[in-house]
Design a protein around this motif. Structure first.
Motif, PDB file in Angstrom:
ATOM      1  N   GLU A 149     -33.727   0.192 -19.241  1.00 27.50           N
ATOM      2  CA  GLU A 149     -33.430  -1.207 -19.544  1.00 27.50           C
ATOM      3  C   GLU A 149     -32.184  -1.296 -20.435  1.00 27.50           C
ATOM      4  N   GLN A 150     -32.123  -0.453 -21.455  1.00 28.63           N
ATOM      5  CA  GLN A 150     -30.969  -0.439 -22.366  1.00 28.63           C
ATOM      6  C   GLN A 150     -29.709   0.072 -21.673  1.00 28.63           C
ATOM      7  N   VAL A 151     -29.857   1.152 -20.876  1.00 28.76           N
ATOM      8  CA  VAL A 151     -28.683   1.733 -20.192  1.00 28.76           C
ATOM      9  C   VAL A 151     -28.049   0.720 -19.242  1.00 28.76           C
ATOM     10  N   LEU A 152     -28.877   0.057 -18.439  1.00 23.37           N
ATOM     11  CA  LEU A 152     -28.338  -0.864 -17.430  1.00 23.37           C
ATOM     12  C   LEU A 152     -27.800  -2.143 -18.061  1.00 23.37           C
ATOM     13  N   GLU A 153     -28.329  -2.519 -19.216  1.00 22.31           N
ATOM     14  CA  GLU A 153     -27.766  -3.681 -19.919  1.00 22.31           C
ATOM     15  C   GLU A 153     -26.397  -3.340 -20.499  1.00 22.31           C
ATOM     16  N   GLN A 154     -26.254  -2.161 -21.098  1.00 22.77           N
ATOM     17  CA  GLN A 154     -24.994  -1.769 -21.746  1.00 22.77           C
ATOM     18  C   GLN A 154     -23.949  -1.279 -20.753  1.00 22.77           C
ATOM     19  N   PHE A 155     -24.406  -0.612 -19.658  1.00 21.04           N
ATOM     20  CA  PHE A 155     -23.460  -0.016 -18.703  1.00 21.04           C
ATOM     21  C   PHE A 155     -23.857  -0.404 -17.274  1.00 21.04           C
ATOM     22  N   PRO A 156     -23.638  -1.669 -16.927  1.00 24.82           N
ATOM     23  CA  PRO A 156     -24.101  -2.130 -15.618  1.00 24.82           C
ATOM     24  C   PRO A 156     -23.257  -1.648 -14.434  1.00 24.82           C
ATOM     25  N   GLU A 157     -22.033  -1.230 -14.643  1.00 24.31           N
ATOM     26  CA  GLU A 157     -21.134  -0.903 -13.525  1.00 24.31           C
ATOM     27  C   GLU A 157     -20.483   0.452 -13.666  1.00 24.31           C
ATOM     28  N   GLU A 158     -21.240   1.481 -13.991  1.00 23.02           N
ATOM     29  CA  GLU A 158     -20.677   2.822 -14.151  1.00 23.02           C
ATOM     30  C   GLU A 158     -20.851   3.628 -12.851  1.00 23.02           C
ATOM     31  N   THR A 159     -20.278   4.835 -12.863  1.00 23.88           N
ATOM     32  CA  THR A 159     -20.348   5.693 -11.680  1.00 23.88           C
ATOM     33  C   THR A 159     -21.724   6.342 -11.554  1.00 23.88           C
ATOM     34  N   GLU A 160     -21.971   6.877 -10.364  1.00 28.36           N
ATOM     35  CA  GLU A 160     -23.244   7.563 -10.122  1.00 28.36           C
ATOM     36  C   GLU A 160     -23.374   8.792 -11.015  1.00 28.36           C
ATOM     37  N   ARG A 161     -22.271   9.520 -11.225  1.00 25.44           N
ATOM     38  CA  ARG A 161     -22.294  10.693 -12.097  1.00 25.44           C
ATOM     39  C   ARG A 161     -22.723  10.320 -13.510  1.00 25.44           C
ATOM     40  N   PHE A 162     -22.250   9.132 -13.969  1.00 27.36           N
ATOM     41  CA  PHE A 162     -22.586   8.664 -15.314  1.00 27.36           C
ATOM     42  C   PHE A 162     -24.106   8.482 -15.435  1.00 27.36           C
ATOM     43  N   TYR A 163     -24.691   7.821 -14.442  1.00 24.83           N
ATOM     44  CA  TYR A 163     -26.136   7.554 -14.505  1.00 24.83           C
ATOM     45  C   TYR A 163     -26.964   8.838 -14.362  1.00 24.83           C
ATOM     46  N   LYS A 164     -26.478   9.799 -13.590  1.00 20.03           N
ATOM     47  CA  LYS A 164     -27.194  11.064 -13.471  1.00 20.03           C
ATOM     48  C   LYS A 164     -27.177  11.814 -14.796  1.00 20.03           C
ATOM     49  N   ASN A 165     -26.080  11.703 -15.513  1.00 20.77           N
ATOM     50  CA  ASN A 165     -26.027  12.303 -16.857  1.00 20.77           C
ATOM     51  C   ASN A 165     -27.039  11.632 -17.780  1.00 20.77           C
TER      52      ASN A 165
END
Length: 514
Positions: A454-470
């Motif tokens: 919830e916090q990650v997607l609120e702060q970083f809604p449009e990042e790369t797939e690599r970012f989210y995998k990290n």
């Protein structure tokens, strides 16, 4: 006078001729059918007296000739119009046409009803006995099994090797109880020897004589494989089990196509028996279910009456698992625990076998076992896994994955609140405590997972797939540091919680097994 004398002599001569013919015919009959060859199949053609004394009621129906007295007592009308065409199609599809009766089978066959409800569905059968080309045929058409017994009126030319082999088997098994002698693979019983060629040829000739060519093994290697691996010693004879698996018509239960059946043969030199057995498709026709007795509610109350109700199927089976209609003849009965409200997970309602007598504690343990099934369904459906994580990292599936994650978190929370207040039998207190602790861990895990994303997607809604995998790897480390478990180790804890102990208690109390 001459005319009268002529007529007298003429008639007297005819009488003499007729008497001579009758005398010759009698000699022919005696020579053709010796006194020791009975004109019907008798129990002694199949079993020794010791074995006859140990046969179960069901085995007697299957193997023994049906007496006139039994026929008169049990003749009935078939409960389903599909039964007769099912029986006749499979019989005609297996036996050569030259051995079919010359009369209309429907006019002479009888249906024998044995037992009530689902016992009747399994044990009742069509019965027909007839003579054709010097052979007696004894037919029994059960729901999805057909038994064809054949005996030659004059006897068969039995190879000496078969007599010797059956005698050798009898000597080897002498002193064993009949049940121990039944059904052993030939090569396991006699690892030092192969089935003699003369016996192979005899059994094969019997099959080729009576069976339609379409249902016989197609090649020499197939025959050899059957003789090597599928030959059994059974009831004092030799059997080829699953001689072939074949597709044959059954216009009764399957009017639109052919259905898989297996064919087996048994012989002891006196008679030959062919068995046609239906496959799994017959489990889904609804016939046995339609014949089941009406369900009822027992006098025992559930521990959690707002959540479940008890259902007695009123179905019984004996110690061999065969249906019986009276409790006095039964070792097992079958119950259901039916959920009255939605638990949030899918639980399949299945009849549960219970060893008789059916006591309150057995009902209560089965009730908790139903809750245990719901618990495991929740684990299967609601553990945070790589699939959810990958969908969260993917732009195309992220929104739905986040919604599913939110639903899963709510599902686990609601299930925990419901499960933690359920009543349970004291015998299962330790099982229940283990599962409550495990559910608490699952709820904690989901709480951290849900808040993290919830916090990650609120702060970083449009990042790369690599970012989210990290970020996903960061979440794994966070859970391991806070709780000391990994995703796989938590899954194992959830699955193992109370499972072994519940299984032992259920086996000991409900099934009454060691």
């Amino acid at each position: 006078m001459k005319r009268i004398r002529y007529l007298f002599n003429r008639v007297f001569s005819v009488k003499i001729i007729i008497l001579c013919l009758l005398f010759c015919a009698n000699i022919f009959i005696v020579k053709t059918f010796p006194a020791d060859i009975k004109k019907q199949i008798v129990p002694e053609d199949i079993f020794s007296q010791d074995e006859l004394n140990t046969l179960s009621d069901y085995m007697k129906l299957w193997w023994l000739p049906i007496t006139q007295e039994f026929q008169k007592k049990h003749t009935s009308k078939p409960p389903d119009i599909r039964l007769f065409p099912s029986f006749i199609d499979r019989f005609r599809g297996v036996l050569k046409e030259k051995w079919h009766p010359d009369f209309d089978i429907k006019k002479k066959v009888i249906y024998l009803k044995v037992g009530e409800y689902d016992e009747s569905a399994v044990r009742s059968f069509f019965y027909l006995s007839y003579l054709k080309n010097g052979h007696i045929f004894d037919l029994k058409g059960f729901y999805h099994n057909i038994v064809i017994m054949i005996k030659s009126m004059t006897g068969w030319d039995i190879p000496e090797g078969l007599v010797d082999e059956l005698h050798y088997i009898e000597e080897k098994e002498r002193g064993q109880l009949p049940d121990a002698r039944r059904y052993k693979r030939y090569k396991d019983l006699f690892p030092e020897r192969e089935l003699p060629e003369g016996i192979k040829n005899y059994i094969r000739q019997q099959c080729e004589s009576f069976l339609a060519s379409a249902v016989l093994p197609a090649s020499e290697p197939e025959w050899e494989e059957i003789f090597k691996n599928r030959t059994y010693v059974y009831n004092g004879g030799l059997a080829l089990e699953n001689l072939v698996s074949m597709s044959i018509s059954d216009s009764g239960f399957f009017p639109n196509g052919k259905i898989d059946n297996s064919l087996s043969v048994w012989t002891n030199g006196k008679i030959v028996v062919f068995t046609i057995s239906g496959g799994e498709a017959y489990d889904n026709t609804g016939f046995i279910e339609e014949m089941a007795p009406p369900e009822s509610k027992p006098s025992v109350e559930p521990l959690n009456p707002e959540d479940v109700e008890y259902i007695h199927t009123n179905q019984y089976s004996d110690s061999n698992g065969l249906a019986v209609s009276e409790e006095s003849r039964a070792s097992w009965t079958y119950i259901k625990i039916r959920f009255k409200k939605d638990t949030g997970v899918s639980v399949i309602e299945q009849p549960q076998p219970i060893h008789i007598p059916l006591t309150p504690i057995k009902w209560h343990i089965c009730e908790y076992r139903a809750f245990n099934n719901a618990y495991h369904a929740l684990i299967d459906e609601s553990v945070y896994n790589r699939s959810i994580e990958n969908n969260l990292c993917n732009l195309q599936t992220r929104k739905k994955a986040y919604e599913d994650m939110q639903k899963n978190y709510e599902k686990v929370k609601n299930f925990y609140l419901w499960f933690s207040v359920l009543k349970y039998p004291k015998e299962l207190e330790n099982v229940r405590n283990q599962q409550i602790i495990a559910l608490g861990k699952l709820l904690k895990d989901w709480g951290v997972v849900y808040k993290f994303w919830e916090q990650v997607l609120e702060q970083f809604p449009e990042e790369t797939e690599r970012f989210y995998k990290n970020k996903a790897r960061e979440l794994d480390e966070k859970i391991k540091k806070e709780f000391g478990w990994t995703r796989s180790s938590l899954m194992k804890q959830l699955q193992d919680a109370g499972s072994e102990e519940l299984s032992k208690i259920f086996r000991k109390i409900v099934l009454e097994l060691p």
